[in-house]
Design a protein around this motif. Structure first.
Motif, PDB file in Angstrom:
ATOM      1  N   LEU A 175       0.853  -1.182   0.000  1.00 18.13           N
ATOM      2  CA  LEU A 175       0.000   0.000   0.000  1.00 18.13           C
ATOM      3  C   LEU A 175       0.890   1.233   0.000  1.00 18.13           C
ATOM      4  CD1 LEU A 175      -3.116   0.321   0.105  1.00 18.13           C
ATOM      5  CD2 LEU A 175      -2.867   0.891   2.518  1.00 18.13           C
ATOM      6  N   GLU A 176       0.510   2.251  -0.752  1.00  7.21           N
ATOM      7  CA  GLU A 176       1.312   3.460  -0.894  1.00  7.21           C
ATOM      8  C   GLU A 176       0.455   4.692  -0.643  1.00  7.21           C
ATOM      9  OE1 GLU A 176       2.970   5.040  -4.828  1.00  7.21           O
ATOM     10  OE2 GLU A 176       4.704   4.045  -3.939  1.00  7.21           O
ATOM     11  N   ILE A 177       1.004   5.656   0.124  1.00  6.93           N
ATOM     12  CA  ILE A 177       0.280   6.891   0.398  1.00  6.93           C
ATOM     13  C   ILE A 177       0.426   7.826  -0.795  1.00  6.93           C
ATOM     14  CG2 ILE A 177       0.101   8.905   1.901  1.00  6.93           C
ATOM     15  CD1 ILE A 177       1.223   7.260   4.171  1.00  6.93           C
ATOM     16  N   ASN A 178      -0.709   8.245  -1.343  1.00  7.52           N
ATOM     17  CA  ASN A 178      -0.708   9.183  -2.459  1.00  7.52           C
ATOM     18  C   ASN A 178      -0.642  10.614  -1.965  1.00  7.52           C
ATOM     19  OD1 ASN A 178      -2.712  10.981  -4.335  1.00  7.52           O
ATOM     20  ND2 ASN A 178      -1.409   9.634  -5.567  1.00  7.52           N
ATOM     21  N   SER A 179      -1.441  10.974  -0.978  1.00  4.77           N
ATOM     22  CA  SER A 179      -1.413  12.316  -0.421  1.00  4.77           C
ATOM     23  C   SER A 179      -2.107  12.319   0.935  1.00  4.77           C
ATOM     24  CB  SER A 179      -2.091  13.328  -1.358  1.00  4.77           C
ATOM     25  OG  SER A 179      -3.461  13.039  -1.504  1.00  4.77           O
ATOM     26  N   TYR A 224     -10.016   0.459 -14.566  1.00  5.95           N
ATOM     27  CA  TYR A 224      -9.300   1.727 -14.526  1.00  5.95           C
ATOM     28  C   TYR A 224      -8.674   1.874 -13.138  1.00  5.95           C
ATOM     29  CZ  TYR A 224     -12.198   2.866 -18.604  1.00  5.95           C
ATOM     30  OH  TYR A 224     -12.833   2.858 -19.812  1.00  5.95           O
ATOM     31  N   SER A 225      -7.380   2.099 -13.091  1.00  7.56           N
ATOM     32  CA  SER A 225      -6.707   2.270 -11.805  1.00  7.56           C
ATOM     33  C   SER A 225      -6.354   3.742 -11.626  1.00  7.56           C
ATOM     34  CB  SER A 225      -5.457   1.397 -11.715  1.00  7.56           C
ATOM     35  OG  SER A 225      -4.577   1.657 -12.786  1.00  7.56           O
ATOM     36  N   LEU A 226      -6.802   4.326 -10.527  1.00  9.83           N
ATOM     37  CA  LEU A 226      -6.546   5.728 -10.254  1.00  9.83           C
ATOM     38  C   LEU A 226      -5.108   5.887  -9.767  1.00  9.83           C
ATOM     39  CD1 LEU A 226      -9.859   6.805  -8.477  1.00  9.83           C
ATOM     40  CD2 LEU A 226      -9.405   6.340 -10.895  1.00  9.83           C
ATOM     41  N   ILE A 227      -4.393   6.846 -10.357  1.00 11.10           N
ATOM     42  CA  ILE A 227      -2.997   7.078  -9.991  1.00 11.10           C
ATOM     43  C   ILE A 227      -2.889   8.117  -8.890  1.00 11.10           C
ATOM     44  CG2 ILE A 227      -0.753   7.871 -10.848  1.00 11.10           C
ATOM     45  CD1 ILE A 227      -1.545   6.848 -13.593  1.00 11.10           C
ATOM     46  N   SER A 228      -3.626   9.222  -9.043  1.00 10.38           N
ATOM     47  CA  SER A 228      -3.584  10.289  -8.048  1.00 10.38           C
ATOM     48  C   SER A 228      -4.973  10.861  -7.884  1.00 10.38           C
ATOM     49  CB  SER A 228      -2.607  11.407  -8.473  1.00 10.38           C
ATOM     50  OG  SER A 228      -3.159  12.147  -9.566  1.00 10.38           O
ATOM     51  N   GLY A 229      -5.174  11.626  -6.820  1.00 11.08           N
ATOM     52  CA  GLY A 229      -6.461  12.251  -6.590  1.00 11.08           C
ATOM     53  C   GLY A 229      -6.317  13.526  -5.789  1.00 11.08           C
ATOM     54  N   ASN A 237     -22.264  18.576   1.828  1.00  4.61           N
ATOM     55  CA  ASN A 237     -21.908  17.206   2.173  1.00  4.61           C
ATOM     56  C   ASN A 237     -21.401  16.454   0.949  1.00  4.61           C
ATOM     57  OD1 ASN A 237     -21.647  15.234   4.196  1.00  4.61           O
ATOM     58  ND2 ASN A 237     -23.535  14.236   3.560  1.00  4.61           N
ATOM     59  N   GLU A 238     -20.660  17.179   0.086  1.00  8.55           N
ATOM     60  CA  GLU A 238     -20.129  16.572  -1.120  1.00  8.55           C
ATOM     61  C   GLU A 238     -18.711  17.047  -1.375  1.00  8.55           C
ATOM     62  OE1 GLU A 238     -23.577  15.397  -4.371  1.00  8.55           O
ATOM     63  OE2 GLU A 238     -22.326  17.151  -4.670  1.00  8.55           O
ATOM     64  N   MET A 239     -17.968  16.209  -2.066  1.00  8.57           N
ATOM     65  CA  MET A 239     -16.627  16.563  -2.517  1.00  8.57           C
ATOM     66  C   MET A 239     -16.461  16.078  -3.946  1.00  8.57           C
ATOM     67  SD  MET A 239     -14.186  15.709   0.776  1.00  8.57           S
ATOM     68  CE  MET A 239     -14.809  14.022   0.929  1.00  8.57           C
ATOM     69  N   LEU A 240     -15.607  16.768  -4.688  1.00  4.14           N
ATOM     70  CA  LEU A 240     -15.192  16.308  -6.003  1.00  4.14           C
ATOM     71  C   LEU A 240     -13.787  15.734  -5.895  1.00  4.14           C
ATOM     72  CD1 LEU A 240     -16.367  19.056  -8.538  1.00  4.14           C
ATOM     73  CD2 LEU A 240     -17.306  16.768  -8.243  1.00  4.14           C
ATOM     74  N   LEU A 241     -13.582  14.585  -6.478  1.00  2.00           N
ATOM     75  CA  LEU A 241     -12.269  13.956  -6.556  1.00  2.00           C
ATOM     76  C   LEU A 241     -11.842  13.961  -8.018  1.00  2.00           C
ATOM     77  CD1 LEU A 241      -9.965  12.318  -5.134  1.00  2.00           C
ATOM     78  CD2 LEU A 241     -11.227  10.257  -5.794  1.00  2.00           C
ATOM     79  N   VAL A 242     -10.683  14.570  -8.291  1.00  2.00           N
ATOM     80  CA  VAL A 242     -10.188  14.694  -9.656  1.00  2.00           C
ATOM     81  C   VAL A 242      -8.733  14.239  -9.684  1.00  2.00           C
ATOM     82  CG1 VAL A 242      -9.860  16.260 -11.611  1.00  2.00           C
ATOM     83  CG2 VAL A 242     -11.718  16.681  -9.994  1.00  2.00           C
ATOM     84  N   GLY A 243      -8.346  13.553 -10.733  1.00  2.00           N
ATOM     85  CA  GLY A 243      -6.955  13.111 -10.851  1.00  2.00           C
ATOM     86  C   GLY A 243      -6.708  12.443 -12.185  1.00  2.00           C
ATOM     87  N   ASN A 244      -5.688  11.606 -12.246  1.00  2.00           N
ATOM     88  CA  ASN A 244      -5.344  10.891 -13.471  1.00  2.00           C
ATOM     89  C   ASN A 244      -5.418   9.393 -13.237  1.00  2.00           C
ATOM     90  OD1 ASN A 244      -3.078  11.471 -11.775  1.00  2.00           O
ATOM     91  ND2 ASN A 244      -1.709  10.698 -13.349  1.00  2.00           N
TER      92      ASN A 244
END
Length: 533
Positions: A175-179, A224-229, A237-244
């Motif tokens: 497991l790796e921490i992205n942010s 599809y595997s998410l690389i970053s977010g 009560n919402e958030m947008l998650l955007v990345g590659n």
């Protein structure tokens, strides 16, 4: 085709020199300079000094300047010889430095008040010695992320009672921490992690201020595997998650994605899986302007090849390495900015029998940037526009954010430093209002000239101002004596008042775009004597 006679309003707006601050450097000691823009509060300059050949502790000097680069206060701190500086973080009120003791779990967090320069120190211990890579502060608690025995771990450290704890559910193999992100409004901490195993699952682990698990949102990585977010609030009560993302569980991106997250009720850490149907995936070939960094003929050939393959029912996949910036909030939603780069290596060759050559070693030379692209989304995550900025022959020894954005209404100034110059372009959504221009940084005297520039950085400061900083050797015109070396900070002005109602060109297609040919947060510049840090 753009005609210059139709653009009288566009000619007036350009990057202009405002104020310059020069700090004398010392060639005989080790020095490093860090510049922290504080928006309308001014700017903080941190100077660390110490003799390169001595083991005495370094001295920190913190100096705050107003928006005219006039000094407000200066304070100094002599570093405890037991500790070495590791990471830093700042918010609107404080600058924090994380120190660690070598071969020990002992740490020290130093908190500098940005109002008056008061310094406080908090010493304690983490539960174990770890490789520290992430550092954030929320309230009176520090969150330190990194790895212990190749497993990810995030620990909390309270300034009040010096206690610590480990955030549960993270200490897992592969497991790796992205942010590590904090939400000051909700008083929550989000740890974004992805699995290095097959299927490459990506998840957001959310915790309360006290470190108690609130929820886990997991993204299925089978297709599809998410690389970053990157997270940004999108409502109560919402958030947008955007990345590659990638399709083969590698760090090479095939496109970008966006999804809405509805956390639900806090206090329920049960995992929620988000399926691919709930995420909007956008391939690079679907972006209208992604390939505008190429020369027109090359771009036409590439797009024709893409169209042909799609007509044959074949998938077209492009793979790039992306440096994704923090999301930029806008009145319509948000803007994603990412830079495309690749690592550069130089090989050495030795002759062997037959007169042929064989490669023996490869040396890492740094990172080469090709272009940056921007995507605008509304508050529901719908793609509104995209644009592209060509970056020509830019190399950096460290992977750092080079392109900066000054947002002025619905217009944006894109800028990056290179070889003593600042390159700019002005866009409005998918349109290019003003193509590339180059601006040479000025000194304080017309009788001087810049002989050499290094460790160049640029930051979007506030309103229509930028900060450029780095090291320069400066000599007098017509004088052959020894040049002086300074650390400079230039305040630059780019007002778009004359462009608000000016005409624009659409960035697509390639033939209609007037574009150049060719391929955090906290800014820092460093100088050392002896060897490079």
């Amino acid at each position: 085709m753009l005609v210059l006679s139709l653009l009288p309003a566009l000619v007036c707006a350009q990057l202009a020199h405002s104020v310059r601050l020069e700090l004398t450097t010392n060639q005989n000691i080790e020095e490093s300079f860090d510049v922290t823009p504080l928006a309308r509060q001014g700017v903080l300059v941190t100077v660390r000094r110490g003799d390169y050949y001595d083991t005495t502790p370094a001295r920190f000097q913190f100096s705050k300047y107003d928006t005219d680069l006039k000094p407000l206060w200066t304070t100094e701190y002599k570093q405890d010889p037991r500790f070495e500086p590791t990471l830093s973080y700042h918010n609107d009120h404080y600058l924090y430095w994380l120190f660690r003791e070598k071969e020990s779990a002992a740490i020290q967090v130093s908190r500098l008040s940005l109002d008056d320069g008061l310094i406080e120190h908090f010493q304690g211990e983490l539960i174990s010695q770890m490789d520290m890579q992430h550092f954030k502060v929320l309230g009176n608690t520090a969150y330190v992320g990194g790895y212990y025995r190749n497993r990810p771990v995030v620990m909390t450290f309270s300034f009040f009672d010096r206690t610590n704890r480990v955030l549960p559910g993270l200490y897992t193999n592969h497991l790796e921490i992205n942010s590590l992100e904090i939400d000051e409004t909700r008083q929550e901490v989000h740890v974004l992690v992805h699995s290095l195993r097959r299927n490459c699952q990506f998840s957001i682990r959310s915790y309360s201020y006290e470190g108690k698990p609130l929820r886990t949102v997991t993204f299925d990585g089978s297709k599809y595997s998410l690389i970053s977010g990157k997270l940004v609030p999108a409502g109560d009560n919402e958030m947008l998650l955007v990345g590659n993302y990638s399709t083969d569980c590698t760090p090479y991106s095939q496109g970008i994605y966006v999804t809405r997250i509805r956390p639900g009720e806090p206090g329920r850490p049960d995992a929620v899986t988000v399926h691919t149907n709930d995420i909007r995936y956008i391939e690079f070939s679907q972006l209208q302007n992604f390939f505008n960094y190429l020369k027109p003929k090359r771009q036409e050939r590439l797009l024709a090849r893409v169209l042909k393959k799609k007509e044959e029912g074949k998938d077209v996949k492009f793979r790039y390495r992306l440096l994704v910036h923090d999301l930029i909030p806008t009145k319509d939603g948000l803007t994603l900015l990412a830079e495309v780069y690749y690592p550069q290596y130089r090989g050495t060759s030795l002759p062997y029998s037959g007169g042929m050559m064989r490669s023996t070693d490869r040396y890492f030379e740094g990172y080469r940037y090709t272009h940056a692209f921007l995507c605008g989304f509304d508050k529901q995550g719908k793609l509104l526009w995209d644009n592209c900025l060509a970056i020509q022959n830019l190399n950096s020894p460290e992977l750092t954010e080079m392109v900066q954005v000054s947002q002025q209404g619905d217009l944006m100034v894109l800028a990056y430093p290179q070889d003593g110059e600042i390159h700019t372009e002005v866009i409005q959504g998918s349109k290019v209002l003003k193509p590339r221009e180059n601006y040479t940084l000025k000194t304080n005297s017309d009788n001087e000239k810049v002989l050499y520039s290094t460790h160049e950085n640029l930051a979007a400061w506030y309103d229509h101002y930028f900060l450029a900083c780095g090291f320069q050797k400066i000599g007098e015109k017509g004088y052959s004596g020894s040049p002086r070396e300074v650390f400079y900070i230039n305040k630059l002005n780019y007002s778009l008042t004359d462009l608000q109602n000016g005409p624009a060109t659409d960035a697509t297609p390639a033939k209609k775009r007037t574009a150049p040919n060719g391929a955090s947060g906290r800014q820092s510049s460093r100088k050392t004597s002896g060897s490079e840090q």
